[in-house]
Design a protein around this motif. Structure first.
Motif, PDB file in Angstrom:
ATOM      1  N   ARG A  73      -1.096   9.591  -2.345  1.00  0.00           N
ATOM      2  CA  ARG A  73      -0.533   8.847  -3.476  1.00  0.00           C
ATOM      3  C   ARG A  73       0.088   9.784  -4.506  1.00  0.00           C
ATOM      4  O   ARG A  73       1.156   9.501  -5.061  1.00  0.00           O
ATOM      5  N   VAL A  74      -0.567  10.908  -4.772  1.00  0.00           N
ATOM      6  CA  VAL A  74      -0.001  11.879  -5.711  1.00  0.00           C
ATOM      7  C   VAL A  74       1.299  12.450  -5.151  1.00  0.00           C
ATOM      8  O   VAL A  74       2.283  12.622  -5.873  1.00  0.00           O
ATOM      9  N   TYR A  75       1.318  12.718  -3.855  1.00  0.00           N
ATOM     10  CA  TYR A  75       2.520  13.280  -3.230  1.00  0.00           C
ATOM     11  C   TYR A  75       3.671  12.273  -3.246  1.00  0.00           C
ATOM     12  O   TYR A  75       4.818  12.634  -3.538  1.00  0.00           O
ATOM     13  N   LEU A  76       3.387  11.018  -2.931  1.00  0.00           N
ATOM     14  CA  LEU A  76       4.441  10.006  -2.925  1.00  0.00           C
ATOM     15  C   LEU A  76       5.077   9.866  -4.304  1.00  0.00           C
ATOM     16  O   LEU A  76       6.293   9.712  -4.426  1.00  0.00           O
ATOM     17  N   LEU A  77       4.270   9.920  -5.344  1.00  0.00           N
ATOM     18  CA  LEU A  77       4.788   9.743  -6.698  1.00  0.00           C
ATOM     19  C   LEU A  77       5.458  10.998  -7.240  1.00  0.00           C
ATOM     20  O   LEU A  77       6.555  10.935  -7.801  1.00  0.00           O
ATOM     21  N   ASP A 135       2.592  11.234 -18.723  1.00  0.00           N
ATOM     22  CA  ASP A 135       4.031  11.355 -18.964  1.00  0.00           C
ATOM     23  C   ASP A 135       4.765  11.738 -17.686  1.00  0.00           C
ATOM     24  O   ASP A 135       5.860  11.236 -17.410  1.00  0.00           O
ATOM     25  N   LEU A 136       4.168  12.649 -16.910  1.00  0.00           N
ATOM     26  CA  LEU A 136       4.764  13.048 -15.636  1.00  0.00           C
ATOM     27  C   LEU A 136       4.868  11.851 -14.697  1.00  0.00           C
ATOM     28  O   LEU A 136       5.921  11.611 -14.083  1.00  0.00           O
ATOM     29  N   GLU A 137       3.795  11.093 -14.579  1.00  0.00           N
ATOM     30  CA  GLU A 137       3.788   9.957 -13.663  1.00  0.00           C
ATOM     31  C   GLU A 137       4.743   8.857 -14.133  1.00  0.00           C
ATOM     32  O   GLU A 137       5.436   8.239 -13.317  1.00  0.00           O
ATOM     33  N   THR A 138       4.784   8.622 -15.436  1.00  0.00           N
ATOM     34  CA  THR A 138       5.712   7.628 -15.975  1.00  0.00           C
ATOM     35  C   THR A 138       7.157   8.052 -15.725  1.00  0.00           C
ATOM     36  O   THR A 138       8.011   7.231 -15.363  1.00  0.00           O
ATOM     37  N   TYR A 139       7.436   9.340 -15.908  1.00  0.00           N
ATOM     38  CA  TYR A 139       8.785   9.853 -15.661  1.00  0.00           C
ATOM     39  C   TYR A 139       9.214   9.573 -14.221  1.00  0.00           C
ATOM     40  O   TYR A 139      10.338   9.119 -13.968  1.00  0.00           O
ATOM     41  N   ASN A 140       8.327   9.829 -13.278  1.00  0.00           N
ATOM     42  CA  ASN A 140       8.690   9.623 -11.877  1.00  0.00           C
ATOM     43  C   ASN A 140       8.872   8.145 -11.543  1.00  0.00           C
ATOM     44  O   ASN A 140       9.749   7.789 -10.750  1.00  0.00           O
ATOM     45  N   ARG A 141       8.066   7.284 -12.157  1.00  0.00           N
ATOM     46  CA  ARG A 141       8.243   5.846 -11.909  1.00  0.00           C
ATOM     47  C   ARG A 141       9.521   5.312 -12.552  1.00  0.00           C
ATOM     48  O   ARG A 141      10.208   4.468 -11.970  1.00  0.00           O
ATOM     49  N   GLU A 142       9.828   5.794 -13.746  1.00  0.00           N
ATOM     50  CA  GLU A 142      10.946   5.228 -14.498  1.00  0.00           C
ATOM     51  C   GLU A 142      12.262   5.967 -14.299  1.00  0.00           C
ATOM     52  O   GLU A 142      13.331   5.392 -14.560  1.00  0.00           O
ATOM     53  N   VAL A 143      12.201   7.219 -13.857  1.00  0.00           N
ATOM     54  CA  VAL A 143      13.431   8.003 -13.697  1.00  0.00           C
ATOM     55  C   VAL A 143      13.686   8.328 -12.222  1.00  0.00           C
ATOM     56  O   VAL A 143      14.701   7.921 -11.655  1.00  0.00           O
ATOM     57  N   THR A 144      12.752   9.044 -11.592  1.00  0.00           N
ATOM     58  CA  THR A 144      12.932   9.389 -10.179  1.00  0.00           C
ATOM     59  C   THR A 144      13.124   8.138  -9.335  1.00  0.00           C
ATOM     60  O   THR A 144      13.995   8.086  -8.463  1.00  0.00           O
ATOM     61  N   PHE A 145      12.296   7.116  -9.607  1.00  0.00           N
ATOM     62  CA  PHE A 145      12.394   5.854  -8.870  1.00  0.00           C
ATOM     63  C   PHE A 145      12.791   4.707  -9.807  1.00  0.00           C
ATOM     64  O   PHE A 145      12.387   3.558  -9.607  1.00  0.00           O
ATOM     65  N   GLY A 146      13.589   5.033 -10.798  1.00  0.00           N
ATOM     66  CA  GLY A 146      13.948   4.054 -11.815  1.00  0.00           C
ATOM     67  C   GLY A 146      15.043   3.086 -11.390  1.00  0.00           C
ATOM     68  O   GLY A 146      15.656   3.213 -10.332  1.00  0.00           O
ATOM     69  N   VAL A 147      15.265   2.108 -12.264  1.00  0.00           N
ATOM     70  CA  VAL A 147      16.248   1.040 -12.037  1.00  0.00           C
ATOM     71  C   VAL A 147      17.333   1.147 -13.098  1.00  0.00           C
ATOM     72  O   VAL A 147      17.033   1.344 -14.281  1.00  0.00           O
ATOM     73  N   THR A 186       0.823  -1.209   0.000  1.00  0.00           N
ATOM     74  CA  THR A 186       0.000   0.000   0.000  1.00  0.00           C
ATOM     75  C   THR A 186       0.857   1.260   0.000  1.00  0.00           C
ATOM     76  O   THR A 186       0.445   2.301  -0.510  1.00  0.00           O
ATOM     77  N   GLN A 187       2.059   1.166   0.551  1.00  0.00           N
ATOM     78  CA  GLN A 187       2.958   2.320   0.563  1.00  0.00           C
ATOM     79  C   GLN A 187       3.680   2.503  -0.767  1.00  0.00           C
ATOM     80  O   GLN A 187       3.954   3.635  -1.178  1.00  0.00           O
ATOM     81  N   HIS A 188       3.988   1.399  -1.442  1.00  0.00           N
ATOM     82  CA  HIS A 188       4.893   1.466  -2.588  1.00  0.00           C
ATOM     83  C   HIS A 188       4.247   1.302  -3.957  1.00  0.00           C
ATOM     84  O   HIS A 188       4.865   1.663  -4.962  1.00  0.00           O
ATOM     85  N   TYR A 189       3.029   0.769  -4.027  1.00  0.00           N
ATOM     86  CA  TYR A 189       2.511   0.410  -5.351  1.00  0.00           C
ATOM     87  C   TYR A 189       2.365   1.615  -6.273  1.00  0.00           C
ATOM     88  O   TYR A 189       2.457   1.495  -7.496  1.00  0.00           O
ATOM     89  N   VAL A 190       2.177   2.804  -5.702  1.00  0.00           N
ATOM     90  CA  VAL A 190       1.997   3.986  -6.545  1.00  0.00           C
ATOM     91  C   VAL A 190       3.279   4.357  -7.293  1.00  0.00           C
ATOM     92  O   VAL A 190       3.220   4.978  -8.360  1.00  0.00           O
ATOM     93  N   ILE A 191       4.447   3.961  -6.783  1.00  0.00           N
ATOM     94  CA  ILE A 191       5.699   4.274  -7.485  1.00  0.00           C
ATOM     95  C   ILE A 191       6.217   3.076  -8.274  1.00  0.00           C
ATOM     96  O   ILE A 191       7.243   3.177  -8.952  1.00  0.00           O
ATOM     97  N   MET A 192       5.517   1.953  -8.195  1.00  0.00           N
ATOM     98  CA  MET A 192       5.940   0.754  -8.912  1.00  0.00           C
ATOM     99  C   MET A 192       5.502   0.807 -10.367  1.00  0.00           C
ATOM    100  O   MET A 192       4.455   1.368 -10.694  1.00  0.00           O
ATOM    101  N   GLN A 193       6.302   0.208 -11.237  1.00  0.00           N
ATOM    102  CA  GLN A 193       5.924   0.093 -12.635  1.00  0.00           C
ATOM    103  C   GLN A 193       4.956  -1.082 -12.799  1.00  0.00           C
ATOM    104  O   GLN A 193       4.871  -1.964 -11.943  1.00  0.00           O
ATOM    105  N   ASP A 194       4.233  -1.095 -13.906  1.00  0.00           N
ATOM    106  CA  ASP A 194       3.183  -2.097 -14.101  1.00  0.00           C
ATOM    107  C   ASP A 194       3.713  -3.525 -14.006  1.00  0.00           C
ATOM    108  O   ASP A 194       3.066  -4.394 -13.414  1.00  0.00           O
TER     109      ASP A 194
END
Length: 217
Positions: A106-110, A187-199, A39-47
């Motif tokens: 959720r918006v803030y976490l991401l 695009d903003l949300e994808t950027y944060n998942r893939e770049v801010t919290f990317g691998v 519940t804490q992390h799924y918002v920043i996880m990729q699909d």
């Protein structure tokens, strides 16, 4: 005439509130609640991470939770920890058991802190609320939202401004009703998942996840 106009306004407010509550109810059904880490992390996880996590055994999920941050930078982990601490301190009134599991949280976490927050203040709370409440006066004098009925969070992204609109629902809940600049919101949300919290090494990471999914115990 004024009384009739006020009544029509009250009815309109009630209809809007009912629509918001209905949409919120449908969205809530898809929100995880039992697995605290998820519940804490799924918002920043990729699909692909969410899909794999749901297939894992309990042992696999525990290993994934360690792997999740092991493949990310220390800065990314520190950023998330700071954001999580912020939502615990500031959004707990909406969900005191899981303050990170609300629309604003959720918006803030991401996305982090918005560049600005615009507020729409309601001077007549007697005509707001749910259909059974809209004719009742409501005392919000002790709330930190200061009778705000809507918040608009603004995020600059490239040359655009992405906006999230949250509306207040009694007794104390903020529901997302609109994301504008919608063409670029994803695009903003994808950027944060893939770049801010990317691998860094995505293919190696996916192989490790595949092994955890295959592990039955």
């Amino acid at each position: 005439m004024n009384a009739s106009r006020s009544l029509r306004a009250a009815v309109a407010a009630a209809v809007i509130a009912a629509a918001v509550l209905s949409a919120a109810g449908r969205a809530a059904a898809a929100i995880p609640k039992k697995d605290v880490w998820y519940t804490q992390h799924y918002v920043i996880m990729q699909d692909f991470e969410k899909k794999a996590y749901r297939k894992m055994s309990e042992t696999g999920r525990q290993a994934f939770q360690e792997l999740f941050w092991a493949v990310r930078t220390a800065d990314a982990r520190a950023t998330f920890a700071a954001r999580l601490e912020h939502v615990k301190k500031n959004f707990w009134k909406e969900n005191n058991q899981q303050p990170w599991n609300t629309d604003r949280s959720r918006v803030y976490l991401l996305n982090g802190s918005p560049a600005s927050i615009d507020v729409d203040q309601n001077a007549g709370w007697a005509t707001s609320g749910t259909p059974t409440q809209f004719l009742q006066a409501t005392d919000r004098s002790n709330e930190d939202v200061a009778a705000n009925r809507a918040e608009v969070w603004v995020y600059p992204f490239e040359k655009y401004f992405i906006k999230y609109t949250f509306t207040f629902v009694q007794p104390y809940s903020w529901k997302i009703v609109q994301g504008s600049g919608n063409r670029y919101l994803g695009d903003l949300e994808t950027y944060n998942r893939e770049v801010t919290f990317g691998v860094a090494d995505l293919e190696a990471y996916k192989a490790q996840i595949g092994a955890l999914v295959a592990k039955k115990k």
